[in-house]
Design a protein around this motif. Structure first.
Motif, PDB file in Angstrom:
ATOM      1  N   LYS A 107      -8.893 -17.108   3.537  1.00  0.00           N
ATOM      2  CA  LYS A 107      -8.801 -16.492   1.912  1.00  0.00           C
ATOM      3  C   LYS A 107     -10.244 -16.000   1.588  1.00  0.00           C
ATOM      4  O   LYS A 107     -10.978 -17.134   1.800  1.00  0.00           O
ATOM      5  N   ASP A 111     -14.620 -12.141  -5.216  1.00  0.00           N
ATOM      6  CA  ASP A 111     -14.210 -10.830  -5.457  1.00  0.00           C
ATOM      7  C   ASP A 111     -14.841  -9.858  -4.406  1.00  0.00           C
ATOM      8  O   ASP A 111     -14.041  -9.002  -4.106  1.00  0.00           O
ATOM      9  N   TYR A 118      -9.521  -6.301   1.457  1.00  0.00           N
ATOM     10  CA  TYR A 118      -8.266  -5.732   1.280  1.00  0.00           C
ATOM     11  C   TYR A 118      -8.358  -4.066   1.632  1.00  0.00           C
ATOM     12  O   TYR A 118      -7.642  -3.413   2.218  1.00  0.00           O
ATOM     13  N   ASP A 123      -5.183  -1.776   1.930  1.00  0.00           N
ATOM     14  CA  ASP A 123      -4.265  -2.263   1.022  1.00  0.00           C
ATOM     15  C   ASP A 123      -4.874  -1.871  -0.169  1.00  0.00           C
ATOM     16  O   ASP A 123      -5.516  -2.599  -1.033  1.00  0.00           O
ATOM     17  N   TRP A 124      -4.761  -0.573  -0.748  1.00  0.00           N
ATOM     18  CA  TRP A 124      -5.539  -0.011  -1.820  1.00  0.00           C
ATOM     19  C   TRP A 124      -4.910  -0.715  -3.077  1.00  0.00           C
ATOM     20  O   TRP A 124      -5.581  -0.695  -4.332  1.00  0.00           O
ATOM     21  N   LYS A 125      -3.644  -0.938  -3.258  1.00  0.00           N
ATOM     22  CA  LYS A 125      -3.266  -1.620  -4.400  1.00  0.00           C
ATOM     23  C   LYS A 125      -3.717  -2.581  -4.786  1.00  0.00           C
ATOM     24  O   LYS A 125      -4.250  -2.781  -5.891  1.00  0.00           O
ATOM     25  N   LYS A 126      -3.952  -3.654  -3.994  1.00  0.00           N
ATOM     26  CA  LYS A 126      -4.772  -5.058  -4.119  1.00  0.00           C
ATOM     27  C   LYS A 126      -6.388  -4.478  -4.290  1.00  0.00           C
ATOM     28  O   LYS A 126      -6.851  -5.106  -5.241  1.00  0.00           O
ATOM     29  N   SER A 129      -6.625  -3.515  -7.931  1.00  0.00           N
ATOM     30  CA  SER A 129      -6.285  -4.663  -8.916  1.00  0.00           C
ATOM     31  C   SER A 129      -7.486  -5.298  -9.386  1.00  0.00           C
ATOM     32  O   SER A 129      -7.670  -5.953 -10.340  1.00  0.00           O
ATOM     33  N   TYR A 130      -8.671  -5.191  -8.575  1.00  0.00           N
ATOM     34  CA  TYR A 130      -9.955  -5.565  -8.888  1.00  0.00           C
ATOM     35  C   TYR A 130     -10.615  -4.904  -9.915  1.00  0.00           C
ATOM     36  O   TYR A 130     -11.871  -5.070 -10.369  1.00  0.00           O
TER      37      TYR A 130
END
Length: 243
Positions: A107, A111, A118, A123-126, A129-130
């Protein structure tokens, strides 16, 4: 006889042309076989340095194989190197790094690394989110990635983080990227940002207008109260004196 002679010449030419290609293909295969042997030997001997050198090879396939070697070593140092390869210039290397890390239940701790992880997974959605923390990472992929599909996805992702900064980054891509699909996506994302920012400006203006109206109403109410007091207080005082 002439025909037979020419046929012989053609056959010889074909063989001469095809021979180097066959040799080249065989050479590549042998090269990867040698790489795998070196990695296996390094893993057995716990030789981190040999695998580390292979992880710097210009060939992405060799870097991927080196990562597998790091995985087999299983040390903290070798795992750390797999994390570093999330930042590789080649998308296949980045994706393989993310895949290996996912297998071991890794993990991200910051950030900065999480966004890159990601991105490697696409995983562009993730990633989005940043928000602001992701902008520089996405911009790097948009500017430097060799895969136009990833540049296109990066342009689309920036459209989900509306700001003057992302608008300017997209504008650069729109003007300079060589791929028409990337330019089109950059333009569409710019339009999206323009729309969001315009709506925010209108909303902000309306809110300020409401605030001004509230202030004005408050002043009028205060003036009414003061006026009332000016007239009522003398009357109350007069009644008190007569009473």
């Amino acid at each position: 006889m002439k025909i037979i002679k020419y046929m012989h010449i053609r056959i010889i030419l074909i063989l001469l042309i095809s021979l180097p290609l066959t040799t080249l293909c065989k050479s590549d295969t042998d090269n990867y076989t040698d790489v795998d042997r070196n990695i296996d030997r390094a893993v057995e001997e716990g030789d981190y340095e040999t695998i580390w050198k292979l992880s710097k090879d210009p060939d992405p396939e060799i870097r991927i194989r080196a990562m597998n070697g790091f995985m087999e070593l299983g040390t903290e140092k070798s795992r750390s190197k797999i994390v570093d390869m999330l930042f590789d210039i080649d998308p296949t290397v980045r994706a393989h790094s993310a895949e290996l890390l996912e297998k071991i239940g890794w993990k991200p701790k910051t950030d900065f690394v999480a966004v890159q992880y990601y991105i490697a997974k696409r995983d562009w959605k993730k990633v989005v989110s940043y928000q602001e923390s992701a902008i520089d990472h996405i911009a790097t992929r948009l500017k430097k990635d060799t895969d136009p599909q990833i540049r296109k996805e990066a342009a689309e992702a920036l459209g989900e983080i509306p700001s003057e900064t992302t608008y300017n980054i997209l504008n650069e891509a729109y003007r300079h990227d060589k791929d028409p699909q990337v330019r089109l996506t950059a333009y569409q994302s710019m339009r999206k940002i323009q729309k969001v920012m315009t709506e925010e400006l209108v909303k902000d203006r309306d809110n300020k207008g409401i605030d001004k109206r509230y202030i004005l109403v408050g002043i009028l109410i205060l003036m009414a109260i003061l006026t009332t007091l000016i007239f009522i207080l003398p009357m109350i005082r007069k009644r008190g004196e007569t009473g």
